[in-house]
Enzyme design. Structure first.
Site, mmCIF file in Angstrom:
data_model
loop_
_atom_site.group_PDB
_atom_site.id
_atom_site.type_symbol
_atom_site.label_atom_id
_atom_site.label_comp_id
_atom_site.label_asym_id
_atom_site.label_seq_id
_atom_site.Cartn_x
_atom_site.Cartn_y
_atom_site.Cartn_z
ATOM 1 C CE1 TYR A 1 35.716 45.431 35.297
ATOM 2 C CE2 TYR A 1 33.581 46.485 35.009
ATOM 3 C CZ TYR A 1 34.332 45.343 35.211
ATOM 4 O OH TYR A 1 33.706 44.129 35.322
ATOM 5 C CB THR B 1 32.588 37.241 42.262
ATOM 6 O OG1 THR B 1 32.865 38.566 41.787
ATOM 7 C CG2 THR B 1 31.590 36.565 41.342
ATOM 8 N NE ARG C 1 38.635 35.599 42.950
ATOM 9 C CZ ARG C 1 39.281 36.534 43.634
ATOM 10 N NH1 ARG C 1 39.882 36.211 44.774
ATOM 11 N NH2 ARG C 1 39.341 37.771 43.199
ATOM 12 N N GLY C 2 34.963 32.390 41.473
ATOM 13 C CA GLY C 2 33.931 33.297 40.969
ATOM 14 C C GLY C 2 33.213 32.738 39.752
ATOM 15 C CD GLN C 3 30.668 36.647 36.647
ATOM 16 O OE1 GLN C 3 30.075 36.574 35.577
ATOM 17 N NE2 GLN C 3 31.115 37.799 37.124
ATOM 18 C CG ASP D 1 49.189 37.734 33.817
ATOM 19 O OD1 ASP D 1 48.294 38.227 33.110
ATOM 20 O OD2 ASP D 1 49.783 38.357 34.710
ATOM 21 C CB VAL D 2 44.748 36.932 30.234
ATOM 22 C CG1 VAL D 2 43.823 35.769 30.545
ATOM 23 C CG2 VAL D 2 44.478 38.123 31.134
ATOM 24 C CB SER E 1 31.024 44.631 32.610
ATOM 25 O OG SER E 1 30.415 45.379 33.648
ATOM 26 C CG ASN F 1 35.447 34.706 33.669
ATOM 27 O OD1 ASN F 1 34.386 35.267 33.935
ATOM 28 N ND2 ASN F 1 36.296 34.303 34.624
HETATM 29 N N1 LIG Z 1 31.180 40.436 39.756
HETATM 30 C C1 LIG Z 1 30.471 41.250 38.996
HETATM 31 O O1 LIG Z 1 29.501 41.879 39.442
HETATM 32 C C2 LIG Z 1 30.799 41.404 37.532
HETATM 33 C C3 LIG Z 1 29.915 42.157 36.739
HETATM 34 C C4 LIG Z 1 30.195 42.297 35.390
HETATM 35 C C5 LIG Z 1 31.310 41.692 34.822
HETATM 36 N N2 LIG Z 1 32.174 40.985 35.622
HETATM 37 C C6 LIG Z 1 33.312 40.351 34.954
HETATM 38 O O2 LIG Z 1 33.246 38.956 35.175
HETATM 39 C C7 LIG Z 1 34.554 38.376 35.064
HETATM 40 C C8 LIG Z 1 34.788 37.439 36.228
HETATM 41 O O3 LIG Z 1 34.882 38.198 37.434
HETATM 42 P P1 LIG Z 1 34.329 37.668 38.830
HETATM 43 O O4 LIG Z 1 33.143 38.495 39.161
HETATM 44 O O5 LIG Z 1 34.191 36.195 38.806
HETATM 45 O O6 LIG Z 1 35.515 38.149 39.830
HETATM 46 P P2 LIG Z 1 36.729 37.315 40.457
HETATM 47 O O7 LIG Z 1 37.701 38.331 40.926
HETATM 48 O O8 LIG Z 1 36.215 36.354 41.462
HETATM 49 O O9 LIG Z 1 37.300 36.468 39.244
HETATM 50 C C9 LIG Z 1 38.168 36.987 38.282
HETATM 51 C C10 LIG Z 1 39.248 35.937 38.036
HETATM 52 O O10 LIG Z 1 40.108 36.434 37.003
HETATM 53 C C11 LIG Z 1 41.422 36.147 37.400
HETATM 54 N N3 LIG Z 1 42.368 37.070 36.777
HETATM 55 C C12 LIG Z 1 42.516 38.398 37.054
HETATM 56 N N4 LIG Z 1 43.529 38.892 36.345
HETATM 57 C C13 LIG Z 1 44.034 37.871 35.617
HETATM 58 C C14 LIG Z 1 45.094 37.776 34.698
HETATM 59 N N5 LIG Z 1 45.883 38.819 34.416
HETATM 60 N N6 LIG Z 1 45.325 36.581 34.105
HETATM 61 C C15 LIG Z 1 44.556 35.514 34.409
HETATM 62 N N7 LIG Z 1 43.554 35.542 35.295
HETATM 63 C C16 LIG Z 1 43.293 36.716 35.885
HETATM 64 C C17 LIG Z 1 41.420 36.305 38.905
HETATM 65 O O11 LIG Z 1 42.548 35.670 39.489
HETATM 66 C C18 LIG Z 1 40.091 35.698 39.278
HETATM 67 O O12 LIG Z 1 40.174 34.323 39.553
HETATM 68 C C19 LIG Z 1 35.520 39.562 34.999
HETATM 69 O O13 LIG Z 1 35.887 39.787 33.647
HETATM 70 C C20 LIG Z 1 34.678 40.726 35.499
HETATM 71 O O14 LIG Z 1 35.136 41.958 35.003
HETATM 72 C C21 LIG Z 1 31.934 40.843 36.959
#
Ligand SMILES: NC(=O)c1ccc[n+]([C@@H]2O[C@H](COP(=O)([O-])OP(=O)(O)OC[C@H]3O[C@@H](n4cnc5c(N)ncnc54)[C@H](O)[C@@H]3O)[C@@H](O)[C@H]2O)c1
Length: 284
Positions: free
Chosen positions: A173, A208, A20-22, A80-81, A160, A107
């Site tokens: 974080y 997200t 999902r998300g990014q 799981d990563v 980030s 990601n």
């Molecule tokens: N949303 C923001 O504003 C933002 C800003 C800066 C950086 N980020 C980074 O962007 C990346 C994507 O986050 P997002 O915003 O799409 O949020 P999100 O929560 O929608 O997506 C993160 C995804 O990573 C997966 N994930 C989490 N832990 C995991 C694991 N142990 N193994 C495998 N998958 C795992 C989750 O299940 C989820 O689908 C992340 O690294 C986050 O830190 C997000």
């Protein structure tokens, strides 16, 4: 989303956190550019210290559907990563199916809130274990296959804004994301001889499920001085000569445009770079 360029035709991309998300946006965007996709995600809760809803198997299935709708192939799996063996098995299976590996988008990540001395050990361990240790495991699993394939490639590490500056209220974080900056720059030097480039992106405020307005609101109510580090982006969307005002969020698709550029030859001169995806807010 930018127009299809076919820039990545014949290439194969490995994306973590793709349910999902990014991560989903990156999978669909790179497929739109012509790449076949390996999409992994934990698809389950990672710890009780993460308070927003976890991604599910249905979310990953939706990513598969969206990638297939572009006409590209996708190998998807719940991984799981933090599990190196499972990531290595996925790479081995992808090698058998696709025969090459050109792009990695590391990601997957999690977020929680609290001042450093008030975090629970589980909050600290989970964020560092997923974001930093998990990303290293993605690198450990994928880089040998990229080198063996011999086609060079591009690795994009999702850090980030918190990987470049202090973010009071989530220092664990920030520590994990600063660690990714060091990992990016070291790896860029180490894999240069194989024609592989490594860059990190540093997004700010993407819409997200990770963003928890209530948790952030509660923190800022308690510690108003922290708000300074989470300023609104100094940028207005402008359409038909009119400002639509400050946009609080950017979209995953907007970040995916940057990832697609970093994945392709248009960014061939970049390695060991930190790309701020923040509409300038970190210049405050
Ligand atoms: N949303 C923001 O504003 C933002 C800003 C800066 C950086 N980020 C980074 O962007 C990346 C994507 O986050 P997002 O915003 O799409 O949020 P999100 O929560 O929608 O997506 C993160 C995804 O990573 C997966 N994930 C989490 N832990 C995991 C694991 N142990 N193994 C495998 N998958 C795992 C989750 O299940 C989820 O689908 C992340 O690294 C986050 O830190 C997000």
């Amino acid at each position: 989303m930018a127009a299809v360029s076919g820039n990545l035709e014949g290439k194969v991309a490995f994306i973590t956190g793709a349910a999902r998300g990014q991560g989903r946006a990156h999978a669909v965007r790179l497929a739109t550019e012509g790449a076949d996709i390996i999409a992994s995600d934990v698809c389950a809760p990672v710890s009780s210290s993460i308070t927003y809803p976890p991604a599910t198997a249905e979310d990953l299935a939706e990513t598969v559907r969206a990638v297939e709708a572009t006409g590209r192939k996708v190998l998807a799996r719940a991984v799981d990563v933090r599990d190196l063996a499972a990531q290595e098995q996925l790479v081995a299976d992808a090698k058998e199916q696709f025969g090459r590996l050109d792009i990695v988008v590391a990601n997957a990540g999690v977020l929680s809130w609290g001042r450093l001395w008030e975090l629970t050990p589980d909050q600290w361990d989970t964020v560092v274990d997923v974001n930093l240790n998990g990303t290293w495991r993605t690198i450990r699993a994928t880089v040998p296959a990229m080198i063996e394939a011999g086609n060079g490639g591009s690795i994009i590490i999702v850090s980030s804004s918190a990987g470049l500056k202090a973010t009071p209220g989530n220092g664990h974080y920030a520590a994990s994301k600063h660690g990714l900056t060091a990992l990016t720059n070291t790896l860029a030097l180490e894999v240069g001889e194989y024609g592989i480039r490594v860059n990190s992106i540093h997004p700010y405020s993407i819409d997200t499920p990770m963003i928890e307005p209530e948790a952030m609101g509660a923190l800022f109510a308690k510690h108003p001085s922290f708000l300074h580090s989470f300023a609104p982006m100094p940028y207005h969307r402008v359409a038909d000569g009119k400002s639509e005002g400050l946009a609080a969020f950017m979209t995953p698709g907007e970040v995916a445009d940057v990832v697609a550029w970093l994945a392709g030859d248009g960014s061939a001169t970049l390695s060991g770079s930190q790309i701020a995806v923040d509409r300038g807010v970190m210049k405050y």
